[in-house]
Design a protein around this motif. Structure first.
Motif, PDB file in Angstrom:
ATOM      1  N   GLN A   1      -0.769  34.849  49.223  1.00 59.96           N
ATOM      2  CA  GLN A   1      -1.567  35.139  50.416  1.00 59.96           C
ATOM      3  C   GLN A   1      -2.331  33.897  50.860  1.00 59.96           C
ATOM      4  O   GLN A   1      -3.034  33.290  50.078  1.00 59.96           O
ATOM      5  N   LYS A   2      -2.148  33.537  52.110  1.00 57.83           N
ATOM      6  CA  LYS A   2      -2.873  32.395  52.658  1.00 57.83           C
ATOM      7  C   LYS A   2      -4.260  32.846  53.052  1.00 57.83           C
ATOM      8  O   LYS A   2      -4.499  34.022  53.326  1.00 57.83           O
TER       9      LYS A   2
ATOM     10  N   LYS B   1      -8.941  21.426  44.502  1.00 54.72           N
ATOM     11  CA  LYS B   1      -7.744  21.289  43.680  1.00 54.72           C
ATOM     12  C   LYS B   1      -7.751  22.284  42.518  1.00 54.72           C
ATOM     13  O   LYS B   1      -6.749  22.979  42.251  1.00 54.72           O
ATOM     14  N   LYS B   2      -8.891  22.377  41.790  1.00 51.57           N
ATOM     15  CA  LYS B   2      -8.964  23.277  40.641  1.00 51.57           C
ATOM     16  C   LYS B   2      -8.937  24.728  41.100  1.00 51.57           C
ATOM     17  O   LYS B   2      -8.362  25.599  40.422  1.00 51.57           O
ATOM     18  N   SER B   3      -9.550  24.977  42.254  1.00 52.05           N
ATOM     19  CA  SER B   3      -9.541  26.341  42.785  1.00 52.05           C
ATOM     20  C   SER B   3      -8.116  26.813  43.075  1.00 52.05           C
ATOM     21  O   SER B   3      -7.768  27.957  42.802  1.00 52.05           O
ATOM     22  N   ALA B   4      -7.292  25.879  43.576  1.00 57.32           N
ATOM     23  CA  ALA B   4      -5.895  26.236  43.853  1.00 57.32           C
ATOM     24  C   ALA B   4      -5.120  26.486  42.579  1.00 57.32           C
ATOM     25  O   ALA B   4      -4.211  27.338  42.528  1.00 57.32           O
ATOM     26  N   GLU B   5      -5.503  25.776  41.491  1.00 53.77           N
ATOM     27  CA  GLU B   5      -4.784  25.911  40.231  1.00 53.77           C
ATOM     28  C   GLU B   5      -5.052  27.262  39.564  1.00 53.77           C
ATOM     29  O   GLU B   5      -4.162  27.832  38.927  1.00 53.77           O
ATOM     30  N   ILE B   6      -6.281  27.772  39.693  1.00 54.54           N
ATOM     31  CA  ILE B   6      -6.638  28.993  38.971  1.00 54.54           C
ATOM     32  C   ILE B   6      -6.368  30.257  39.787  1.00 54.54           C
ATOM     33  O   ILE B   6      -6.693  31.358  39.351  1.00 54.54           O
ATOM     34  N   LYS B   7      -5.798  30.078  40.996  1.00 54.48           N
ATOM     35  CA  LYS B   7      -5.470  31.271  41.789  1.00 54.48           C
ATOM     36  C   LYS B   7      -4.425  32.100  41.049  1.00 54.48           C
ATOM     37  O   LYS B   7      -3.528  31.583  40.423  1.00 54.48           O
ATOM     38  N   THR B   8      -4.545  33.380  41.228  1.00 51.30           N
ATOM     39  CA  THR B   8      -3.536  34.266  40.644  1.00 51.30           C
ATOM     40  C   THR B   8      -2.253  34.146  41.437  1.00 51.30           C
ATOM     41  O   THR B   8      -2.220  33.595  42.531  1.00 51.30           O
TER      42      THR B   8
END
Length: 733
Positions: free
Chosen positions: A686-687, A673-680
């Motif tokens: 990009q998947k 969840k946090k990894s998805a939040e901090i994506k640029t």
């Protein structure tokens, strides 16, 4: 005139040839006696049809005996519904014994009945035939006895013969409705050509021509029919067509019958068919052809059947009358009178019924007188009218006596002799009164006769009903037995059909399934190859990014070391790139090498450990290549890399069951969840290409190898930090 003389000479020459050949044939003919019996038991066989090349047709009597007119070199055809058709070559004039094989087996249904029933049955039918013309009641009584004799045996063939004989009796006495009913009942019980021909003749007599054609036309396709019956068949079909007014079709059928009769030297049929061809041509106003065929029939009749010749002479005389050739008519009828006088001699003993009511001396004299009157030769007509009246009176023929008396009165009137005309007319009136009384008596007798016939038929109907009731149990048992057999046969047929159909369906389904599976396999292999081709560049691209990272930091030693390890990994990856599955041991070696490479880049971000349970037999398991790497990559790049503190990456291989193991990949990174939040923003667009490829590969492989790999992804901690990926890998059985 010259052509006409030539025509007469040719006819005389052909006639002489016919007479000569006929006399030669007659000299060679003789009556052959014989007997038909069963070889093993000596039992005589009645009702066997015997025919020869001449078209002569006889039937064996109750003792199996027969007598047939034939010649040396002829071939006898022996036919019966219960035996195979036999042929016998006539080599000498001597009694013959024809032995039949297998008759007992073909009549096994008679094994429980007395052996003499067939003989007695045939004797009763022979007696019915004997009394057919003499005493109709006695004849019917014999038929009734033949039916009663059959009892409870259910002998349908014999019963059909009894009904057919009864139809013949009724037909002889012109009770055609009753005859047809019995013929039809006979055919329902046992279909035979002989009965069909009898029924066809009765239909024709009742002008039911369509029914005749419907009944007999299919028989024209029977190849094994005896020649005599074939000739009769075409004759009856021709009669039906002629009755419908289709003379051309009738002529064609008569000619076909005549060809068969001539080929087999069947003189009686040759006479009949020539005569009927003449009738047809006469109806079609083709006088020359009609006269030629009348000449043929008359010539044949004179040579072989004098009584039949008399009938033909009268037909030819009637033909001359229609053409107003009165002199020829008169000469022909005078010739008939002479022939009739000869045939009526005491030593000949001709019976009236053999010629019919129309061929009598008084009628022929009356017709001669009419021919003279048509020419206004009244003086020549008067003696023949007077003679006709006298003969009719002595023969008690009131109809001819009345007509001749009226005609004589008219002649006297024309001649102006009114006294004789009046006297004759008064005689005519008296005859009319007598004839009226006679007709009333005849009507009364006919009514009584019809009542007697009806009573006889009712007795037979009652007898048949009684017979049916008495054998109902027997018939029911037989019927049930037959129904069971038939039902079993049908069930077997249905079962076999269903099995065959099922086999065909299964075979078709198998081929379809195999074709579908082959196509599906080909598609899956193509898809896997495509996915693998996508996977390798993706992996290489990510690895090169790592090398680029070392180079950007000017860390040449690390870059060299990384490239060395990377080349080893790439060699291993490329070696396995074409395989669907590789040994688990190889995959773990590749995985360890990959983690080592990533750890060299992010040494300060995580530590790792790979644990293999001692109970796991690694050599027995196989895994799709590059299956675990994308999940390790995600754990490092999206989970552990963003931790502030150093994280842990664990790969554990444990036994799940006898035929499966669990491979778990766990990390204590920041979580999905946090990894998805901090994506640029760019990363969000990009998947994850590697994960998408893995999911497709696993889906295809599971479809091809029946759920070999199962993947479950979950958070490691309840607060969403960390990730746990479980691989359940099944072993090939």
């Amino acid at each position: 005139m010259k052509d006409y003389c030539i025509y007469i000479m040719v006819c005389l020459f052909l006639g002489w040839n016919v007479i000569y050949s006929q006399s030669q044939n007659n000299a060679l003919k003789f009556n052959l006696k014989g007997r038909v019996e069963v070889r093993s038991t000596g039992q005589p066989i009645s009702g066997v049809s015997i025919s020869n090349d001449m078209g002569v047709f006889v039937v064996t009597n109750a003792l199996g005996e027969f007598e047939i007119k034939t010649r040396i070199g002829d071939q006898l055809i022996i036919e019966h519904q219960d035996i195979e058709t036999l042929w016998y070559n006539v080599e000498k004039n001597d009694d013959v014994l024809i032995l039949v094989e297998g008759f007992e087996s073909s009549v096994s249904d008679r094994s429980n009945s007395p052996p003499d029933i067939s003989i007695r049955h045939q004797q009763l039918l022979d007696s019915a035939e004997h009394y057919k013309a003499k005493d109709i009641e006695k004849s019917i009584d014999f038929v009734a006895q033949s039916i009663a004799l059959l009892g409870k045996r259910g002998r349908r063939k014999e019963f059909a013969r009894s009904l057919s004989k009864l139809g013949e009796v009724y037909q002889y006495h012109k009770q055609l409705d009753l005859a047809i009913d019995n013929y039809e009942d006979a055919l329902e019980n046992n279909k035979t050509i002989a009965t069909s021909l009898l029924l066809g003749r009765a239909y024709n007599l009742m002008s039911r021509f369509n029914e005749t054609i419907g009944l007999l036309d299919p028989l024209s396709k029977v190849k094994t029919m005896p020649p005599y019956q074939s000739a009769v068949l075409y004759e009856l079909l021709g009669d039906a067509k002629k009755g419908e007014g289709k003379t051309k079709e009738a002529i064609e059928l008569y000619n076909r019958g005549l060809l068969i009769a001539e080929k087999n030297q069947n003189t009686s049929k040759m006479i009949d068919l020539n005569s009927k061809l003449a009738d047809s041509y006469s109806m079609d106003n083709q006088a020359m052809e009609a006269e030629a065929y009348y000449g043929n029939s008359l010539e044949l009749a004179v040579q072989s059947a004098p009584k039949r010749a008399l009938q033909e002479k009268e037909k030819v005389a009637d033909f001359y009358k229609t053409k107003s050739r009165f002199n020829e008519e008169i000469n022909m009828r005078k010739s008939s009178l002479q022939e009739l006088k000869r045939l009526n001699a005491p030593n000949v003993g001709l019976k009236k019924l053999e010629l019919g009511d129309t061929i009598t001396s008084q009628r022929i004299n009356y017709k001669i007188a009419n021919a003279y009157i048509s020419q206004d030769k009244y003086n020549e007509a008067i003696p023949f009218l007077e003679k006709s009246i006298v003969e009719a009176d002595s023969d008690d023929d009131l109809v001819v006596q009345k007509d001749a008396t009226r005609k004589l009165s008219e002649v006297y009137k024309v001649k102006g002799d009114f006294t004789k005309a009046l006297e004759t007319y008064q005689t005519y009136v008296a005859l009319v009164d007598s004839l009226y009384v006679r007709k009333e008596q005849e009507i009364s007798r006919a009514s009584r006769f019809n009542r007697e016939i009806a009573n006889a038929q009712n007795r037979l109907t009652g007898l048949e009903q009684e017979r049916e009731l008495s054998q109902s149990k027997y018939d029911l048992a037989l019927t049930e037995q037959e129904l069971v057999k038939e039902s079993n046969k049908r069930q077997q047929l249905v079962i076999y059909s269903l099995i065959f159909g099922l086999l065909l369906t299964l075979l078709a389904a198998f081929f379809f399934y195999r074709s579908n599976q082959q196509q599906k396999l080909a598609n899956n292999l193509l898809a896997l190859k495509s996915l693998r081709s996508q996977m390798n560049p993706h992996f290489i691209f990510n690895a090169l990014n790592s090398v680029n990272n070392f180079i950007s930091k000017s860390d040449e030693r690390s870059a060299n070391r990384y490239l060395s390890d990377f080349s080893k990994l790439m060699r291993s990856v490329l070696e396995n790139s074409e395989e669907d599955f590789i040994p688990l041991e190889k995959e773990l070696q590749q995985l360890e090498l990959y983690i080592k490479l990533e750890h060299s880049r992010f040494e300060d971000k995580f530590d790792y450990q790979i644990t293999l349970d001692e109970t796991v037999q690694v050599s027995k398991f196989q895994i799709p290549p590059m299956l675990l790497q994308p999940y390790i990559e995600n754990a490092i790049w999206h989970g552990l890399r963003y931790r502030e503190e150093k994280g842990e990456l664990s790969v554990d291989v444990k036994e799940n069951s006898e035929d499966s193991i669990i491979i778990s990949i766990t990390d204590n990174g920041i979580g999905r969840k946090k990894s998805a939040e901090i994506k640029t923003q760019n990363q969000k667009k990009q998947k994850s290409k590697g994960m998408g490829i893995i999911q497709k590969r696993v889906a295809i492989l599971n479809d091809m190898y029946t759920d070999k790999v199962d993947i479950k992804i979950s958070d490691l901690q309840e607060n969403g930090t960390g990730t746990k990926v479980l691989f359940i890998l099944k072993r090939e059985k």
